[in-house]
Motif scaffolding. Structure first.
Motif, mmCIF file in Angstrom:
data_model
loop_
_atom_site.group_PDB
_atom_site.id
_atom_site.type_symbol
_atom_site.label_atom_id
_atom_site.label_comp_id
_atom_site.label_asym_id
_atom_site.label_seq_id
_atom_site.Cartn_x
_atom_site.Cartn_y
_atom_site.Cartn_z
ATOM 1 N N ALA A 94 19.673 -60.726 -3.929
ATOM 2 C CA ALA A 94 18.331 -61.052 -3.443
ATOM 3 C C ALA A 94 17.287 -60.768 -4.524
ATOM 4 N N VAL A 95 17.397 -59.583 -5.153
ATOM 5 C CA VAL A 95 16.440 -59.199 -6.195
ATOM 6 C C VAL A 95 16.460 -60.224 -7.328
ATOM 7 N N ASN A 96 17.669 -60.607 -7.767
ATOM 8 C CA ASN A 96 17.769 -61.576 -8.861
ATOM 9 C C ASN A 96 17.144 -62.914 -8.481
ATOM 10 N N GLU A 97 17.351 -63.328 -7.224
ATOM 11 C CA GLU A 97 16.782 -64.605 -6.775
ATOM 12 C C GLU A 97 15.257 -64.525 -6.725
ATOM 13 N N ILE A 98 14.746 -63.447 -6.126
ATOM 14 C CA ILE A 98 13.287 -63.298 -5.999
ATOM 15 C C ILE A 98 12.656 -63.237 -7.388
ATOM 16 N N ALA A 99 13.374 -62.582 -8.328
ATOM 17 C CA ALA A 99 12.823 -62.401 -9.678
ATOM 18 C C ALA A 99 12.773 -63.713 -10.466
ATOM 19 N N THR A 100 13.357 -64.792 -9.911
ATOM 20 C CA THR A 100 13.254 -66.085 -10.607
ATOM 21 C C THR A 100 11.867 -66.695 -10.392
ATOM 22 N N LEU A 101 11.109 -66.162 -9.442
ATOM 23 C CA LEU A 101 9.766 -66.682 -9.178
ATOM 24 C C LEU A 101 8.818 -66.241 -10.286
ATOM 25 N N PRO A 102 7.828 -67.082 -10.635
ATOM 26 C CA PRO A 102 6.933 -66.759 -11.744
ATOM 27 C C PRO A 102 6.070 -65.532 -11.453
ATOM 28 N N GLY A 103 5.965 -64.653 -12.447
ATOM 29 C CA GLY A 103 5.100 -63.473 -12.313
ATOM 30 C C GLY A 103 5.704 -62.366 -11.474
ATOM 31 N N ILE A 104 6.982 -62.501 -11.085
ATOM 32 C CA ILE A 104 7.633 -61.453 -10.301
ATOM 33 C C ILE A 104 8.816 -60.900 -11.074
ATOM 34 N N ARG A 133 19.081 -71.424 -2.593
ATOM 35 C CA ARG A 133 19.676 -70.151 -3.017
ATOM 36 C C ARG A 133 18.773 -68.992 -2.624
ATOM 37 N N LEU A 134 17.476 -69.130 -2.920
ATOM 38 C CA LEU A 134 16.517 -68.055 -2.608
ATOM 39 C C LEU A 134 16.514 -67.769 -1.108
ATOM 40 N N ALA A 135 16.341 -68.814 -0.313
ATOM 41 C CA ALA A 135 16.265 -68.658 1.144
ATOM 42 C C ALA A 135 17.550 -68.025 1.683
ATOM 43 N N ASN A 136 18.696 -68.508 1.181
ATOM 44 C CA ASN A 136 19.977 -67.978 1.659
ATOM 45 C C ASN A 136 20.155 -66.516 1.299
ATOM 46 N N SER A 137 19.801 -66.161 0.062
ATOM 47 C CA SER A 137 20.005 -64.768 -0.363
ATOM 48 C C SER A 137 19.140 -63.828 0.480
ATOM 49 N N LEU A 138 17.917 -64.270 0.803
ATOM 50 C CA LEU A 138 17.036 -63.443 1.651
ATOM 51 C C LEU A 138 17.664 -63.287 3.030
ATOM 52 N N ARG A 139 18.113 -64.421 3.580
ATOM 53 C CA ARG A 139 18.693 -64.394 4.919
ATOM 54 C C ARG A 139 19.931 -63.505 4.940
ATOM 55 N N ARG A 140 20.826 -63.703 3.934
ATOM 56 C CA ARG A 140 22.045 -62.891 3.863
ATOM 57 C C ARG A 140 21.699 -61.414 3.775
ATOM 58 N N LEU A 141 20.748 -61.102 2.874
ATOM 59 C CA LEU A 141 20.349 -59.701 2.683
ATOM 60 C C LEU A 141 20.011 -59.068 4.028
ATOM 61 N N ALA A 158 0.654 -66.939 -3.359
ATOM 62 C CA ALA A 158 1.617 -67.585 -2.461
ATOM 63 C C ALA A 158 1.656 -69.090 -2.727
ATOM 64 N N LEU A 159 0.467 -69.674 -2.898
ATOM 65 C CA LEU A 159 0.397 -71.114 -3.180
ATOM 66 C C LEU A 159 1.087 -71.426 -4.502
ATOM 67 N N ARG A 160 0.828 -70.565 -5.522
ATOM 68 C CA ARG A 160 1.436 -70.792 -6.834
ATOM 69 C C ARG A 160 2.965 -70.772 -6.698
ATOM 70 N N LEU A 161 3.465 -69.807 -5.932
ATOM 71 C CA LEU A 161 4.919 -69.692 -5.757
ATOM 72 C C LEU A 161 5.473 -70.906 -5.015
ATOM 73 N N ALA A 162 4.757 -71.325 -3.961
ATOM 74 C CA ALA A 162 5.221 -72.482 -3.176
ATOM 75 C C ALA A 162 5.293 -73.731 -4.059
ATOM 76 N N LEU A 163 4.252 -73.949 -4.864
ATOM 77 C CA LEU A 163 4.234 -75.137 -5.726
ATOM 78 C C LEU A 163 5.307 -75.035 -6.812
ATOM 79 N N PHE A 164 5.595 -73.793 -7.233
ATOM 80 C CA PHE A 164 6.671 -73.587 -8.208
ATOM 81 C C PHE A 164 8.000 -74.030 -7.609
ATOM 82 N N LEU A 165 8.232 -73.648 -6.358
ATOM 83 C CA LEU A 165 9.477 -74.038 -5.685
ATOM 84 C C LEU A 165 9.549 -75.553 -5.541
ATOM 85 N N LEU A 166 8.399 -76.179 -5.289
ATOM 86 C CA LEU A 166 8.370 -77.646 -5.144
ATOM 87 C C LEU A 166 8.716 -78.321 -6.467
ATOM 88 N N LYS A 167 8.234 -77.734 -7.578
ATOM 89 C CA LYS A 167 8.534 -78.311 -8.905
ATOM 90 C C LYS A 167 10.025 -78.199 -9.182
#
Lengths: 200, 200
Positions: free
Chosen positions: B11-21, A43-51, A26-35
């Motif tokens: 949503a799947v495409n967005e989530i899959a942009t995260l590293p290792g997913i 986009r990620l947050a919106n697509s999840l919310r829309r879904l 989770a930390l790795r993913l969070a820091l990835f988003l920060l980078k």
């Protein structure tokens, strides 16, 4: 873990609620988003919310849909005389990926499991029986897992459907493609012999 | 993959942009969110959005912060006479988790790497030298990885700092706790002998 930031701690805890994702990932993913640039996170947050907010369940087959009726049920080129009964959405996707099936589906939303206290009434079985009565069906194919739950569910539904003039079938059970006989379990092998395919 | 739903595909495409997913895991996560209540997805989406939009970088040590100055730099109980130089945020968290270090930090934001075209000017080195001049420092501890990049960076900065009346040190390199000697590589073992700790 001391994250030195409430914001990141919050985010990590939220991400870690997802299955198979621990605090470290989770930390790795969070820091990835920060980078990455902010738009990416947006986009990620919106697509999840829309879904979650806009998704619907097809009122014909209970598959996920963007409208009241899913894209498969709405497709006029699909054979509405055949229904494939599956446990869940993943199964629909799996079968669709084979590109071999051109009929419709019926998603049960689970399997009968006395142990987990799941009875027929919790599943979309009643609706399937209605479809058998109202729709002009030639065949219903059962594509449920070969487990006690799966077989029980198939047995339960087929019993209810036996008086209908509809062909009932199940996907073939046998030796998986690419596996060697010596490594196949007895049950599967026995079944593959019992339900052998006759060439001539 | 045919998802039978634009929403889930997005949503799947967005989530899959995260590293290792990958796509499969992304689908599993998306369906998990669908099973869960909408509030859960809301919380997740919001925390991600908040993280990305509200996070700041400490103007003293470049660590992530919820304010202009991070919680460590703002903490009056921490020894401001010692600075620990690290590569990134993860390192700060790792060291904080040991609860052994009570000084401040300086996050470089990377390591000098000619191969990847990362020069000193891309890192927060200039600012570290400023801190060495302006702040009353007794010691600067280098906690960078034992790689060519790490050693190069340490060497570069220590050279720049050699005229300052500040004690320069590096975290100990040696045999990791819990590992057996026979499985330790020669380099590490050699170093652990060279830099042995004298008891008496």
């Amino acid at each position: 873990m001391s994250y030195t930031s409430k914001l990141i701690e919050e985010a990590v805890n939220e991400i870690a609620t997802l299955p198979g994702i621990g605090k470290k990932t989770a930390l790795r993913l969070a820091l990835f988003l920060l980078k990455n640039n902010p738009e990416h996170t947006e986009r990620l947050a919106n697509s999840l919310r829309r879904l979650r907010s806009q998704i619907q369940y097809c009122r014909q087959c209970h598959n996920i849909a963007d409208a009241a009726v899913c894209s498969i049920c709405a497709n006029p080129h699909r054979d509405s005389g055949i229904i494939c009964v599956v446990e869940n959405l993943q199964d629909v996707i799996a079968i669709e990926n084979t590109a071999q099936y051109k009929g419709k589906y019926h998603v049960l939303g689970g399997l009968i499991s006395p142990i987990e206290g799941v009875g027929p009434e919790q599943l979309h079985i009643e609706h399937l029986l209605q479809r058998a009565q109202t729709e002009q069906l030639q065949e219903i194919i059962f594509a449920l897992s070969t487990t006690i739950e799966g077989d029980t569910t198939t047995f339960y539904i087929t019993k209810k459907l036996k008086d209908f003039p509809i062909k009932l079938s199940s996907i073939a059970r046998g030796v998986a493609v690419g596996t060697e006989l010596e490594y196949t379990d007895e049950m599967t092998l026995a079944r593959s012999i019992k339900e052998r395919i006759v060439y001539h």
